[in-house]
Enzyme design. Structure first.
Site, mmCIF file in Angstrom:
data_model
loop_
_atom_site.group_PDB
_atom_site.id
_atom_site.type_symbol
_atom_site.label_atom_id
_atom_site.label_comp_id
_atom_site.label_asym_id
_atom_site.label_seq_id
_atom_site.Cartn_x
_atom_site.Cartn_y
_atom_site.Cartn_z
ATOM 1 N N ASP A 206 -15.661 10.728 24.733
ATOM 2 C CA ASP A 206 -14.997 9.507 23.860
ATOM 3 C C ASP A 206 -13.844 9.015 24.674
ATOM 4 O O ASP A 206 -12.969 9.292 24.983
ATOM 5 C CB ASP A 206 -14.372 10.428 22.578
ATOM 6 N N HIS A 207 -14.273 7.940 25.319
ATOM 7 C CA HIS A 207 -13.618 7.162 26.372
ATOM 8 C C HIS A 207 -11.945 6.769 25.733
ATOM 9 O O HIS A 207 -11.113 6.695 26.571
ATOM 10 C CB HIS A 207 -14.298 6.001 26.853
ATOM 11 N N HIS A 269 -13.539 7.403 17.574
ATOM 12 C CA HIS A 269 -12.298 6.918 18.151
ATOM 13 C C HIS A 269 -11.070 7.019 17.013
ATOM 14 O O HIS A 269 -10.035 7.768 17.481
ATOM 15 C CB HIS A 269 -12.231 5.432 18.566
#
Length: 515
Positions: A206-207, A269
């Site tokens: 999950d950047h 996110h």
């Protein structure tokens, strides 16, 4: 410790003290295999991140990069593609000597995911790199491919013995979101991946968790005594978590249509940001302790009983943005004109625990909104008693602490201050911390941090499968409700979303922030 000691330790001397934060964490002998290496993610993020890590001296001299795709390329062709990607997208300056060393370890394997011979060639390539480059049998396999190909790729890795690390070495799988499209598919995906790799060998990217400002949530809360005493229901009125984009879907119609904003952003996110904002202090910052506390919060999340009043989905229509006319979602190339995919999603959640009982968390995300911004706003209660006349404070809002994740990274505190003059007039002012002004070094890209953590085996910033499944448990009932209740509400491109989203907060006596 002297400068000489630092140099010796950085070179791998046993004297090195892992607690010394002046020394960077450097990956040991290793290599990275990227499946789907010709895609946008690889070209714009992964390959530039590999170069930036090398340029910063954080990769070993023998580091190797292997691309796997259907293209009929030689190693030299692949090297040129990486070169072009680095020149176009790298964060750090291009240096020829760094590039030459990196390019020596680049290889390309041509084939499809169901091609046994191609995976046999991949195995031979890795074995050759072990001998030529000293990678030590340590390889991470990055699946930059659509989720439907995950089972095929991981089973091929098992079939060819590539998932089995030689003694004293490691093998790891890196998986990009989406982690399924609902709870059932996420569980099935986890089952398939865990048949081949153990849970501690799987790194789900999950950047957002690689961004410095997201990691700073933990520092802000737990390294200071200023905020944590008021970080609870006794002082906080509500929390708003926003991820707004000013762009449309671009060329992502094939992926985005049928997925939508809630599945694309809220499930991963925004729920991760909620967990970091609301969790209790972990015993330490190792992966297990962080996951334990995040899971406690996610398991305490409660959906509103009336989903019609406390959730909103929208779909952008044509409008003006950035001085130009832009099409509506249904007019975008590749989109079904009858599509009911949401490009905006908002919802109210509560957390059933002692710290947060009764405090609403409002989450929203959307495309073609007023501007690009991601932020967490902790809005505090008004003072229980005010000695000032109402006219003195008519321009005073609620105190707030705003963590700006992107693009203007930093933290803002909003509070009331007297306006200069003879009258007692109080107005909102802000106290601001900006990363760009406080630190001389620019923040690394999220993928730099995350790729390095994969090579180091540091899982702190990677969601575990339990978090993924719990997030789908939260979102699935909302998606099922929306599927049964008509179309998304239209909103004009360039606005801040559908009217129903404003009405949702207005019913609670609140309003959305306008970043």
């Amino acid at each position: 410790m002297t400068t000489g000691d630092a140099v010796i330790r950085a070179a791998g001397n046993p004297l090195r003290d892992p607690r010394d934060r002046r020394l960077p964490r450097i990956a040991g002998p290793s290599g990275l295999v990227i499946f789907g290496v010709t895609g946008d993610l690889s070209r714009k993020k992964l390959m530039p991140a590999v170069y930036d890590l090398s340029n910063r001296g954080l990769l070993p001299p023998g580091f190797s990069l292997v691309g796997f795709a259907r293209r009929d390329w030689e190693d030299e062709d692949f090297s040129q593609v990486v070169h072009d990607s680095v020149e176009a997208h790298a964060r750090t300056p291009f240096r020829e000597e760094v590039w030459r060393q990196l390019a020596e370890g680049m290889r390309f394997v041509s084939g499809t995911f169901d091609d046994d011979d191609a995976f046999a060639r991949l195995r031979s390539t890795i074995e050759d790199l072990d001998k030529q480059r000293g990678t030590g049998g340590n390889f991470a396999f990055y699946l930059s491919v659509p989720p439907k190909f995950f089972p095929t790729v991981v089973r091929q890795l098992k079939k060819q013995g590539l998932s089995n690390a030689p003694e004293g070495s490691w093998r790891r799988a890196v998986i990009e979101k989406p982690f399924g499209h609902d709870l059932a598919s996420a569980r099935e995906l986890n089952r398939i991946v865990h048949e081949v790799f153990s849970p501690d060998e799987v790194f789900r990217i999950d950047h957002y968790l690689g961004k410095e400002t997201v990691q700073n949530i933990l520092a802000l809360r737990f390294a200071n005594t200023l905020f944590e005493p008021v970080w609870n229901r006794s002082y906080v009125d509500h929390v708003q978590i926003t991820m707004a984009e000013d762009i449309g879907i671009g060329g992502r119609a094939g992926y985005y249509d049928g997925i939508g904003a809630a599945r694309d952003v809220i499930q991963n996110h925004l729920l991760q940001l909620l967990a970091l904002t609301a969790m209790e202090e972990p015993a330490s910052f190792d992966a297990e302790s962080l996951v334990t506390e995040k899971l406690k919060v996610l398991r305490a999340v409660k959906l509103p009983e009336d989903l019609a009043r406390h959730t909103v989905r929208g779909q952008y229509t044509a409008g003006w943005q950035g001085g130009e006319k832009v099409p509506g979602y249904l007019e975008e190339e590749g989109i079904d004109p009858d599509s009911v995919t949401d490009t905006y999603a908002a919802m109210k959640l509560e957390i059933d625990n002692r710290r947060w009982a009764g405090v609403p968390f409002y989450l929203r995300t959307g495309k073609r909104l007023g501007r690009r911004v991601t932020e967490i706003a902790v809005v505090f209660q008004r003072a229980p008693y005010s000695p000032f006349d109402a006219t003195d404070t008519q321009e005073l809002g609620q105190n707030a602490l705003v963590i700006r994740v992107q693009p203007d990274e930093g933290v803002t505190v909003r509070f009331g201050s007297k306006v200069p003059g003879t009258q007692m007039e109080i107005r909102d002012v802000t106290m601001d911390f900006a990363y760009g002004e406080s630190f001389t070094e620019s923040s690394p890209e999220a993928y730099e941090r995350l790729l390095l953590d994969v090579l180091l085996g540091d899982a702190n910033l990677f969601p575990r499968h339990q978090e993924v499944e719990r997030s789908w448990e939260i979102l699935d009932p909302v998606e099922e409700f929306w599927a049964q209740h008509g179309r998304p509400e239209p909103y004009t491109a360039g606005s801040w979303g559908p009217r129903a989203a404003d009405e949702m907060l207005a019913r609670d006596g609140r309003s959305w922030r306008r970043p």
